[in-house]
Structure formats: structure tokens, C-alpha cells
Design a protein around this motif. Sequence first.
Motif, short mmCIF file in Angstrom:
data_model
loop_
_atom_site.label_atom_id
_atom_site.label_comp_id
_atom_site.label_asym_id
_atom_site.label_seq_id
_atom_site.Cartn_x
_atom_site.Cartn_y
_atom_site.Cartn_z
N VAL A 1 -31.58 30.80 -9.63
CA VAL A 1 -31.75 32.11 -10.24
C VAL A 1 -30.99 33.17 -9.45
N THR B 1 -35.06 26.23 -8.15
CA THR B 1 -35.09 27.20 -9.25
C THR B 1 -34.77 28.59 -8.73
N PHE B 2 -35.47 29.00 -7.68
CA PHE B 2 -35.25 30.36 -7.20
C PHE B 2 -33.85 30.53 -6.60
N ALA C 1 -45.42 34.61 -18.31
CA ALA C 1 -45.31 36.07 -18.29
C ALA C 1 -45.33 36.63 -19.71
N ASN D 1 -37.66 19.77 -13.57
CA ASN D 1 -36.29 20.19 -13.35
C ASN D 1 -36.28 21.71 -13.33
N THR D 2 -35.22 22.26 -12.80
CA THR D 2 -35.22 23.70 -12.54
C THR D 2 -35.37 24.53 -13.81
N ALA D 3 -34.64 24.12 -14.87
CA ALA D 3 -34.73 24.91 -16.10
C ALA D 3 -36.18 24.93 -16.57
N VAL E 1 -29.21 21.58 -14.23
CA VAL E 1 -29.81 22.80 -14.76
C VAL E 1 -29.32 23.05 -16.18
N ALA E 2 -30.25 23.41 -17.06
CA ALA E 2 -29.86 23.85 -18.40
C ALA E 2 -29.81 25.37 -18.38
N ASP F 1 -29.59 35.38 -19.36
CA ASP F 1 -31.03 35.14 -19.52
C ASP F 1 -31.64 34.23 -18.45
N PHE F 2 -30.82 33.69 -17.58
CA PHE F 2 -31.36 32.75 -16.60
C PHE F 2 -31.94 33.54 -15.43
N LYS F 3 -33.10 34.09 -15.64
CA LYS F 3 -33.73 34.90 -14.59
C LYS F 3 -35.24 34.93 -14.79
N VAL F 4 -35.92 35.35 -13.76
CA VAL F 4 -37.36 35.53 -13.87
C VAL F 4 -37.58 36.81 -14.67
N ARG F 5 -38.16 36.66 -15.85
CA ARG F 5 -38.19 37.77 -16.79
C ARG F 5 -39.04 38.94 -16.29
N LEU G 1 -39.03 24.68 -14.81
CA LEU G 1 -39.94 25.53 -14.02
C LEU G 1 -39.72 27.01 -14.33
N LEU G 2 -38.46 27.41 -14.39
CA LEU G 2 -38.16 28.81 -14.72
C LEU G 2 -38.73 29.14 -16.10
N ASN H 1 -41.50 32.01 -17.10
CA ASN H 1 -41.20 33.03 -18.10
C ASN H 1 -42.13 32.95 -19.31
N GLU I 1 -38.45 24.63 -25.93
CA GLU I 1 -37.53 25.12 -24.90
C GLU I 1 -37.87 24.55 -23.52
N PRO J 1 -30.31 25.39 -24.56
CA PRO J 1 -31.69 25.60 -24.17
C PRO J 1 -32.31 24.39 -23.47
#
Lengths: 399, 542
Positions: free
Chosen positions: A208, A204-205, B511, B499-501, A166-167, A173-177, B503-504, B508, B476, A153
Amino acid sequence: MLSRRVFLSGAACVAPLWLQRAAAASSRRKILVAVFQRGAMDGLNAVIPHTDEVYYKARPSIAIPKSDVLDLGDGRFGLHPALAPLHALWNRKQLAIVHAAGSHDLTRSHFDAQDYMESGTPGLKSTRDGWLNRALPPMPDAKTPLRAVSIGPRLARTLRGANSAVAINSIRDFKVRDRGSKDELESMYSGTADATLAAPGRDTFEAVKLVEKIDKQPYTPAAGAKYPVGSSFGASLQQIARLVKADVGLEVAFADIGGWDTHNNESARLQGLLTDFAGSLGAFAADLGDRFEDVTVVTMSEFGRTVRENGSGGTDHGHANAMFVLSGSAALSGGKVHGRWPGLAPELLHEGRDLAVATDFRAVLGEVVSRQLGVKDVARVFPGGPAAVVAKGVGVMGA
Amino acid sequence: MRRPGLSKSIAALCCVSVLVAAGAPDPFRQKLDADRRVEHTLNRAAFGARPGDAERVKKMGVDKWIAQQLETAKVEENPVVADRLKALATLNLSIEQIAGQYPLRADKKPKKGDDGKASFRDVLSVEEIRKLRQGPAEEKLAFLEALPKDKRQAVLETLPQQVRRGMMGLGSAELRREIVALGQPVAIVGLDLVEGKLYRALYSNRQLEEVLVDFWFNHFNVYMNKGPERLFLTDYEREAIRPHVLGNFHDMLLATAKHPAMLYYLDNWQSVDPTALEQMAKRRRGGSEMKQLSKRARGLNENYARELMELHTMGVDGGYTQQDVVEVARAFTGWTLRNPRGGAAYYFALMLHDKRAKTVLGQKLAAGRGEEDGLDVLRLLSRHPATAKFISMKLAQRFVADAPPPALVDRMAATFRKTDGNLREVMRTLLTSNEFFSEGAWRAKLKSPLEIVVSAARALDADVTNALPLAKSIEELGQPLYRKEEPTGYYNTAEEWTNTAGLLGRMNFAASLASNQFQGTKVAASHAKMGVALGGPEFQRR
């Protein structure tokens, strides 16, 4: 396995930025996977000095009987029977071991020792980044969003730093929910005048999209690769195998496995831990198939455990430990236990109780970093370290 | 070791000066209009605006609101805070009470019955069992909560751990705590602390105090998961940090120096004069505590001394040397702990103290003294000009910009020196400055995970009755509360969080929050579309 060409042609017409970058990242690059065994593995019951009677005297109730040890054929060491999958790799010369390796720092605190091993700077608490991030060769333009991946995580300490990493907890689960808002969010980030957020937003995008592509490809582990059921370490390695096989420009990855702090009831606990550990690594190697040639795995644990067993069927915090280096590469000097063996006689022990550190862990990591990732200036990866020792390595990668 | 965070900012400072010299307009001289002044203030001196806050602050006047926030006692507290905190029973306990009631290693409970497990039948009637097994989760929960406490405890024990865990998110804080207690009682202490922090950040009317408690805890960071630390942290924040955030810097420094949380975290409790150890062994002196300590302690430990100067006071460029670190470490030998894994308490062990003369930053400390050595060092450090500058820089970095204008930092440092470290006056200099209300400061800061989660929940006027799922999100996103391992604390600047994790995760989180997916957090259905705005780039700024 889906070939790289098929994978890329599927989305070729628009050729988005991530795709151009992925294409720019040369195919079949070398990959380094770092594995941390948190809690201090008992290296003496994993890689057992089974020809030394001192070992058996010091551990009357938890020593592994000679008849059970998987002999390594060098007249000195054997593996714990639960490490059978690693023994198979050993026989194929795809496993090298460095024994009596570790940090010269004297701490016996898990907290400090893990921190030092992850930062790669023993004794310096304030180092902000991790050695694996510093090991990434600078590549400002052609980077892919998945160059450096930490499974879990959070971004592991080992991978923190200036290079983007990237973690990923799980590929799924690594997506825009909220799929309905994905486009809107993407355009907000791509259109922002906020320079600090624009770049990571774009990364990020891209990441993803790339991960979603990977997730859409049907994936079953290669024949013979059976990750242990219910093992989170196995699941982590499986995610890494998927990323490797998807050819998305992965260069370094990190995974960890906890629970090694066996102060009591060690025999049963270590059996379970080593079964999980070796079973997962064995499955990973099998899953990678011929891609294992491009991958090197190096394992580490913050310190070893006492030579003598304690009063509760376990061992306490010690000093040196064993490190495993696994690779399908011909460069690996496999089937060999490397490093000077300091011995178990009482007068040879560190502070009269622990296996002494004969090989600085940074010498092992330094060699792997230089041979696998082509890093020339290893001293930069391990600042303040013994530069000559680190540069010399230990010979696990045929240096 | 140099820490890049501040050094980089200092480098950035130089760039700013160059720009200004070249004739570019200085953004820190451009004023904000009235509406933006309000929004800005609520983003900096508070964890973002709740609906209606902006109107209230505007009506009262920003200046008056700030003046009030600087006098915490004058701000009437929101009754919601007391309501949410009342179940968190460990927040007001002393270390000794916590160690007694929530021991680190709970004794195993005697098992019941032949198979070691009680069954429902032992505790409940047939009718009650039917109620527990049937119906939706809410009904089961209502039934459990209606049971008398002892009976409920017995029922909970018979439930599989998974089922118990599943109920944690649904029930009241009391039930949650009872369930945690069945596993590991001491875990409650940490959860109370986390939950308490979030309720205060979400609901307190004393917002500046909460922002400052967060700032100063992070400045004097300690780590919850090192050894017995979780017994100490509640008391540390409540007694060593909170009372001083608008008080005197030296008082806070001294309170942290003597606190078990800091003594343990930075190992000073084990730092002893090596020759004293030898002499003790020869003369066989010292009680059992001494013997216990002498088993672990091997001599001088420089850890606290170094961080005291580098992180707590002067800053890495403050002008001390490695020799100063050694001398300061010697001054603090004997500052140790009684019973560290129980009701730990500070005490000064003269027997373990290095009694030879020392020289710290050019000042002589005479031979033959005791605790005064450490006390003098703390006084010396808190009055050092480098400390005034370093603390001012860090505060300005938190409240104004990653690279704050040097002129402001200088004025804050002058206030610090003039008032002998009166933090209320330093904050007043900051919060009433033109630079604070300038274009240069406007949305110049990236929110930390704590700030993004709390400000989003505040913006949506969320009704939070279980803050733990929100805490999990903060974790998280990379900022586990009370669990920053390094003594540096979390960095104050944007690079820490981009970092990318991350921002995503932020997108999320937004949302999930807006669409009401957090257990224990209620958001009005009309906010369902807000996820995009809260996940977008603008809201990441404060």
C-alpha cells in the motif's frame, strides 16, 4: 520519468522495510507481462495467411481482402489492418509471432481451455496454481511486495500460487480507504501473534505504501503513447507501465481482454477488438520508452476458431491460434513468424475443420520464462508437459 | 493430480503427532471455558454471533443448542428469512420452469416507434414526467415503485441503461429484478440464488444447516457460468444438497450424480461407449436427441469418474488407480441429459452404455447390465473406508482446524461407517467432541470471504434488504458465490485466503460496512467505529 534514485531518496531517513527490500531488488530487472485474450481470438483473421487461396474460399464474407492486409513480407502472412500499431513494432523487430500455436487438449469449452492455459497443465483440472506464479524464481528474503501483479479485482488464475502476488484493480484505489484508521490497523497487524496473518499483513501495508508513493508521483504517459480512450485493457497496461517505470521490483504482471468469441458479425466486432488490443499494446510499448528493452509481453487465447466461416458471419470454436511476443529486447527474434505452419488444406486440418496445433503453447511460454526470467528448470513450471519440447522452445527469444 | 491442500494438512498432522510425542501439551486436550465455548460454537456451527445470540445460547446451554441445530425441523425459523426470500421468485422453481420463464437466450423484443425507442410521452402524462425528472433519487424511486407493474416496465424500458443500473441498488427487490429482466432474464436466476444464500446465512435460525449447505455445495462443486448451468443450480442446491446435509451421504452422492448440474459440469452427459456410437451410426438408430448427443460426444470422458473418487468420495490418497478411473467412467456411460439447454433432465441411455464387464476397486461388475453399473459404483464408493475417512477429515477441517487431530477424524470415520454414512451422527460426534471445544480449535480457522462478510454484518446487526452489494464484496475478496470454476471447490484452509489483495480488501470492506456505505444494508450509526475491529486480525479468525 522519475529516476529511481530521486524516488528512493525522498523517503530515505527512516528506511522502512519495503524500502530496503525495494533497494535490494536489483534495478532494471527483466519483466514478463502475460496477456490473455478471453473468448478465443480468430487468429486466422488477425495473422492472415493471405497468399493461400484456401483462406479466401473458406471465408467468402469475412476474409480480409488482400489489398487491406498489412503484409509481413514473408510471402505467407499479413496482419489485419486494425493491427497497424503492431505492424509498426514488427517493422522495428519488436514483435515476433508464433502461428498455429495452442494446446493439444481437445476441449472446445472456453471454461476448460482457459483454465488449462492459465494453469499451464492441459487436461489436468486440479492443478491449483498458475504457470506464471510457478515461473517466479524463488526469492524468500529480498522480495518486494510488488513482485507479481495481476491487474483486476481478483488474482488471475495464471498468477495464483505459493509466491505472493497482488491483485491491483487500479493504483488509485489500492489503499486503506479509511485513512484515519490506517495506523491503528497497521499496528494491529504488525503486533499480532497470528503467524498466518502477520506476513501478509506486513506485505499489504508495504504494498500500500509503495503504491501510494507511485500514485503520488505525477504521471503522464510518455510522448506518443496514446492508450485508446475508454479501453479497460489499455488502462490495465497503463497501470503495468507505471509499475515498471516506478522500479519497485516488478517481475511478472498479468492483464486480460475479453470479448473474442465472434460467432456472429465477426468483421465489425474483430475490427473493434483488434483496434483496442493493438492500440493498447502499441501505447504500452511507447509509454515504456527505453524500459521496453527490459519487458517482454506474451499473448495467448484459449483456442482458435474454425477455418470456415459459419452461417452468421462468424466463426466457431477451433483449435490452433496465433501468439504475439513483444519486446524491446535485442534477444527477441522479431519481425518473424515462428513455428511450423501446418497449412489449411482440408486434409491437413484438425478434425477436418480447424487449424492444427503445430506448436505447443507451453514451448512458447517456456522459452519466454527461461529467457526473460532466467528460469532454468522449465519443466517445473509446466509439470507433466512435453519436457523436451518445452525446453527447446521455438526460437522467439533467439534460442 | 495431487491436491496440495489436503496433503499439506496431512503433513501438518504428522508434525502435531511429533510434538505430542515430544511431550508438548496437546492443545486439542485443553478445554475452553464456558464463555469461549459459546463464542466458539457460534463461530463454527453458525456464521458468527448476532447481538444477543451469545446470551441466548448460554442460557439455553451450548449442548442443547447444538442438539437442536442437529434437528433442523425443531428450530423455529426467523420470519425475516421468509420476508426476504419472498421476492426471489426463482428459488422454488423447477429446472423446466426456470428454462421456460428465464430462457438462456431471450428473444429480442419488438422495437417500438420509428426510431426503435419509446419515449416517456407514450407512457406517462406531463405531470408524471415532471415527477420522474425532478427531485432526489428517493422520490423518483418512490414514484416508480408506486406505478402499476406494466406501466413501470414501460417506463424502465425508456430509461438509459446507466440510469436503470443506478436505481438497482436503491429500490426494492421487485424493482431490482424487473431491471435485471430487461437486460438478461436468466441473470435473475443467479442473482436470486446468491441473494437467497446470503439472507439465509444472515438471518436463519437454522444456522448449522446453512453452514452445512455451504460446505456440501462446495464439496460437490459446480460452476454457474459453464454453459446452461445457471438453469440448474437453484434446483441442485435445493433438491440434491440441502435435504441431505444432515441426512445420508449416499443419498446426497446419488442425487448429485444424477443431477443435470453435475452431469453437465463434469461432462458425464457426453461420455459414451465409442463402439456404441459406431453401431448407432451403422444401424441409423436413435432419436433426434441421440443424434444431437452423438454429434458432440466422441467417446469416453473420464472427468466425472476421476472427480467422483478424488473429490467426492475417497480422496486423492484413497487407493484407487487410473484403471479404476477408466472402469468407473465406463460404468457411467449413458448417464446423460435430455434437452440440456432447456428443461434438462437426467435419463439413462442404454444404447450409449458400455455393456462389457468392469472391475472397480477389485469388485466385478458383470457384463450386459445398464444403469445398475453406476448405481453399484456409488454404493461401493459411499461404503468405502477411504470415503468415511476423507469426508470426516474434510468436515473436521471445516469445523475444527486446518490440521484436525487424527483421533477425532478416526472417531468420526467410525461413526460414518457404523451408521452407513449418517451425516447427522457424524456431525454429532464432531460437535460434541472434546477436540471441538479445545484450545487447539479456538480461533484456529481463518474466515473465508463469505464468512467475513456475513459474520461482520451479523455482528453489527445489519439490516440487509439488498444483499447483492455484499455479494459483490465477497466476490472481490476472492470467493464469487456459485462461481468457483474448479471442481475442487474453495479450499478449506487458511492458505486459500491469505494474500495481500485479500487482506486490504477485508480492511476496506469492514470500514465501508461500519460506516454504512453499502446500498441496501443499514448499520446503526453507533457502530461507525467498529470498522477497525472488524478489519483487524482477530476478527479474521473464527
